[in-house]
Scaffold this motif. Structure first.
Motif, mmCIF file in Angstrom:
data_model
loop_
_atom_site.group_PDB
_atom_site.id
_atom_site.type_symbol
_atom_site.label_atom_id
_atom_site.label_comp_id
_atom_site.label_asym_id
_atom_site.label_seq_id
_atom_site.Cartn_x
_atom_site.Cartn_y
_atom_site.Cartn_z
ATOM 1 N N ASN A 620 0.852 -1.158 0.013
ATOM 2 C CA ASN A 620 0.076 0.067 -0.049
ATOM 3 C C ASN A 620 0.909 1.324 -0.007
ATOM 4 O O ASN A 620 0.538 2.315 -0.601
ATOM 5 N N MET A 621 2.077 1.204 0.647
ATOM 6 C CA MET A 621 2.813 2.554 0.763
ATOM 7 C C MET A 621 3.365 2.755 -0.603
ATOM 8 O O MET A 621 3.537 3.817 -0.898
ATOM 9 N N LYS A 622 3.864 1.575 -1.115
ATOM 10 C CA LYS A 622 4.294 1.931 -2.620
ATOM 11 C C LYS A 622 3.335 2.210 -3.473
ATOM 12 O O LYS A 622 3.710 2.972 -4.519
ATOM 13 N N SER A 623 2.286 1.416 -3.561
ATOM 14 C CA SER A 623 1.153 2.072 -4.374
ATOM 15 C C SER A 623 0.765 3.469 -4.233
ATOM 16 O O SER A 623 0.612 4.183 -5.177
ATOM 17 N N ARG A 624 0.479 4.003 -2.726
ATOM 18 C CA ARG A 624 0.147 5.357 -2.670
ATOM 19 C C ARG A 624 1.156 6.327 -3.292
ATOM 20 O O ARG A 624 0.924 7.212 -3.783
ATOM 21 N N LYS A 626 3.541 5.955 -5.830
ATOM 22 C CA LYS A 626 3.769 5.694 -6.999
ATOM 23 C C LYS A 626 2.562 6.566 -7.646
ATOM 24 O O LYS A 626 2.586 7.262 -8.586
ATOM 25 N N GLU A 627 1.202 6.265 -7.093
ATOM 26 C CA GLU A 627 0.112 7.017 -7.496
ATOM 27 C C GLU A 627 0.361 8.560 -7.290
ATOM 28 O O GLU A 627 -0.168 9.440 -8.295
ATOM 29 N N GLU A 633 11.836 4.935 -0.386
ATOM 30 C CA GLU A 633 13.001 4.243 -0.007
ATOM 31 C C GLU A 633 13.134 3.646 1.393
ATOM 32 O O GLU A 633 12.915 4.350 2.269
ATOM 33 N N TRP A 634 13.479 2.460 1.474
ATOM 34 C CA TRP A 634 14.028 1.897 2.840
ATOM 35 C C TRP A 634 15.577 1.896 2.827
ATOM 36 O O TRP A 634 16.210 1.176 1.990
ATOM 37 N N GLN A 635 16.145 2.584 3.651
ATOM 38 C CA GLN A 635 17.679 2.669 3.546
ATOM 39 C C GLN A 635 18.173 1.965 5.110
ATOM 40 O O GLN A 635 17.652 2.154 6.063
ATOM 41 N N HIS A 636 19.445 1.522 5.076
ATOM 42 C CA HIS A 636 20.093 1.089 6.369
ATOM 43 C C HIS A 636 20.501 2.537 7.008
ATOM 44 O O HIS A 636 21.163 3.271 6.801
ATOM 45 N N PRO A 648 9.168 13.786 -3.598
ATOM 46 C CA PRO A 648 8.894 13.993 -4.758
ATOM 47 C C PRO A 648 9.664 13.297 -5.843
ATOM 48 O O PRO A 648 11.030 13.466 -5.631
ATOM 49 N N GLU A 649 9.397 12.576 -7.280
ATOM 50 C CA GLU A 649 10.505 11.963 -7.854
ATOM 51 C C GLU A 649 11.295 13.060 -8.653
ATOM 52 O O GLU A 649 12.449 12.894 -8.984
ATOM 53 N N LYS A 650 10.438 14.193 -9.041
ATOM 54 C CA LYS A 650 10.871 15.334 -9.932
ATOM 55 C C LYS A 650 11.299 16.665 -8.934
ATOM 56 O O LYS A 650 10.327 16.933 -8.176
#
Length: 650
Positions: A620-624, A626-627, A633-636, A648-650
């Motif tokens: 759900n987190m990825k889907s929301r 992307k929409e 991202e999940w980082q160490h 935001p992607e851009k």
């Protein structure tokens, strides 16, 4: 009613104008105060009477103001009255501002503020010098710095529940946003000030209310000029008509001249050029007679714009050049240069239009360096438009010169044929443009209607959720509490109770989003804090903090705001439930773009994914995300733990 005001009171207004412009600008109230001063014997009473007269500085001739302010200063020094001395100095500084000595006024204001406090009997002088400093910075084309002054004063006024100072600060903020070309924000601050006024009870409150009306009317006409929406012009007329009514009834001469300048422009757009020109010229004469140089220059700029609208470029060129000459020893008025260039273009004089725009670009270059990077980016856009416009004018000039050479070598018959063909093509093109404009207007109206319908439906859904499902869910939880829990049914009833509370919580979150037009990053952060407060008791062993670095409070549409809130909630819940962390931190960051990070010091990303991979949370987190057009991202974390980053992607 405001709409009928001109029919009933225009004679009174014109009489007041004629009275002002045939001698020293003055009102009945000023005459009364002068008589009171002459009849007062005690120094303290005389000081108070003189300061009351100086309060009328917007309607006083500068020489008269200086004489009385100097007398007040002398008496205040004799009485060792610091507050009275401060107010006398303020009125003397106002005189210098009206004469255009802005740099000197800024130094005076800074010196005074270093010695005054927002407390006791110094409060009035402190407030006035703060407002004067903000106004002077705005006059010096430094609106970002003036906003810093106004916001700080507004915060002090709100803390002290000083409503009048709140209104005056809001008026200053609106003026600064107008100077920055951000008329939507300026209009919103005008609305806030008007709403705060309610029912004016003092002369100072009426004066501030009048300024709010003028500011709001001015922003509406700017918005009309940028969109062509005639409803905005009607709104401007409504506020300016009310401002003229207030100025006339309370004898605010300077404000009346300002309102009349805007009214003249409105009349020009309504194709009533003769009536509009009369208002503008009389307003300019009032400022000229009063000797208020700053507003005289502004009124000349407005008059120059009027002559563009009414297609009288010769008059526009004359008034703009006169204003530039009068203002040559003060910070430049950009509108004068722009209006001069536009009048030259309207006349067909592209050489002088180009030269004026080049000078305007040079002047704006120096101003951009004095404001913040954010404001520079906004102003730079206008600057680039000026450059492009100048390039177009240069191209037109080259074409004109070439055409003159061609036409000069052709016979009269050829000229006639080409001229007829050109006229035919122009008419055909104009018809196509008119059709396109009509289609565009219809499209805009349709989109506006759809937008309004969607907005109404969204609010209706929010109300229904609140009134129906919300009420039922709350009732379930309440009934469980009232009924008590039987030992045999305790697990099931506890689960039912938790689910009922979860429904209420989720509905509240959904309604919170649906009721808003747009939501700021700060509002989303505040909502996350409420969520954390709600669940904190379930995780007493974990320290949960929210940290904000929000320098630009960006706005998100309701759907995006809801998705961002839900993704953030899910990330926080995962960290609390599955990470085994001792500390969870939520970071909100915003400059030109926003970023949210949910960081923990738990077992790490691999263990976390293993624990929650069986559910739909990550999907759900990825889907929301992307929409909505975001990356997640999940980082160490070093040395251990997980960091979830949403941006935001851009």
């Amino acid at each position: 009613m405001p709409g009928s005001f001109y029919g009933k009171n225009s004679v009174a207004i014109l009489f007041l104008f004629l009275f002002c412009t045939t001698g020293i600008a003055q009102t009945k109230r000023i005459d009364s105060l002068k008589i009171k001063i002459n009849g007062t014997s005690g120094n303290l009473q005389k000081l108070n009477a003189i300061l009351a007269l100086c309060f009328e500085q917007a309607s006083l001739n500068p020489d008269t103001l200086y004489k009385y302010a100097a007398d007040a200063k002398t008496i205040a020094v004799q009485l060792n009255d610091k507050a009275g001395s401060g107010m006398a100095s303020y009125y003397m500084a106002m005189l210098l501002l009206s004469k255009g000595s802005t740099e000197t006024v800024l130094k005076i204001a800074e010196t005074a503020l270093s010695d005054l406090q927002y407390a006791s009997n110094e409060k009035e002088a402190y407030i006035n010098f703060s407002l004067l400093k903000g106004r002077t910075l705005n006059n010096l084309n430094r609106p970002k710095e003036s906003l810093d002054i106004y916001y700080a004063l507004l915060a002090q006024a709100e803390k002290n529940e000083d409503v009048l100072t709140q209104i005056r600060s809001m008026n200053g903020i609106a003026a600064a946003y107008v100077a920055l070309g951000r008329d939507v924000e300026a209009k919103q601050w005008g609305f806030k000030a008007i709403a705060l006024v309610k029912e004016p009870t003092s002369l100072a409150a009426w004066e501030s209310y009048n300024i709010s009306l003028n500011n709001t009317g001015l922003t509406y006409i700017h918005l009309f000029e940028s969109t062509g929406n005639k409803n905005l012009l009607d709104s401007s007329d409504l506020y300016i008509t009310k401002a003229i009514e207030v100025s006339t009834s309370h004898e605010f001469l300077s404000a009346l001249a300002f309102s009349s300048g805007i009214k003249g422009t409105i009349l020009a757009y309504q194709n009533k050029s003769a009536e509009g020109e009369a208002y503008l010229i009389k307003g300019t004469q009032v400022y000229r007679q009063m000797g208020n140089m700053f507003y005289l220059i502004n009124s000349m700029s407005v008059l120059g714009n009027f002559y563009i609208i009414s297609k009288q470029p010769e008059k526009g060129i004359t008034i703009c050049k006169e204003g530039i000459e009068l203002n040559k020893n003060s910070p430049p008025n950009f509108y004068l240069y722009q209006n001069l260039a536009d009048n030259y273009k309207l006349k067909g004089d592209y050489i002088n239009a180009s030269a004026t725009l080049n000078e305007l670009i040079t002047l704006k270059d120096s101003m951009y360096k004095k404001n913040s990077a954010e404001e520079i980016s906004k102003l730079q856009a206008g600057y680039e438009v000026q450059k492009k416009e100048n390039t177009i004018i240069q191209q037109k000039l080259d074409i004109t010169r070439k055409n003159n050479l061609i036409f000069g070598s052709l016979a009269l018959l050829l000229i006639t044929i080409i001229g007829g063909y050109v006229i035919f093509k122009i008419r055909k093109k104009n018809q196509a443009i008119k059709l396109q404009q009509y289609q565009m207007e219809e499209k805009i109206k349709t989109l506006q209607a759809v937008s309004i319908a969607e907005e109404n439906e969204r609010k209706r859904i929010a109300a229904d959720l609140h009134d129906n499902l919300g009420a039922y869910a709350a009732a379930i939880a309440s009934n469980i509490d009232q009924a008590g829990i039987h030992r045999d049914n305790e697990p099931a009833l506890n689960e039912l109770k938790m689910n009922a509370h979860s429904i209420v919580s989720q509905l509240n979150d959904t309604i919170w989003v649906l009721k808003k037009d747009n939501l700021s990053l700060t509002a989303i952060s505040d909502r996350i804090k409420i969520f954390i407060q709600r669940i904190r008791a379930s995780y007493p062993q974990i320290n949960i903090d929210v940290i904000e670095h929000i320098n630009t409070d960006l706005l998100l549409p309701p759907a995006q705001a809801f998705n961002l809130y839900q993704v953030s909630k899910e990330a926080i819940s995962n960290a609390l439930k599955h990470s085994g962390a001792a500390n969870v931190r939520v970071y909100f960051e915003s400059e030109k773009k926003w970023k949210i990070s949910i960081s923990d010091d738990g077992t790490g990303i691999t263990a976390l994914h293993t624990k929650i991979s069986s559910g739909n949370g990550l999907i759900n987190m990825k889907s929301r995300s992307k929409e909505a057009g975001w990356s997640i991202e999940w980082q160490h974390n070093e040395p251990h733990g997980t960091n979830v980053v949403i941006k935001p992607e851009k």
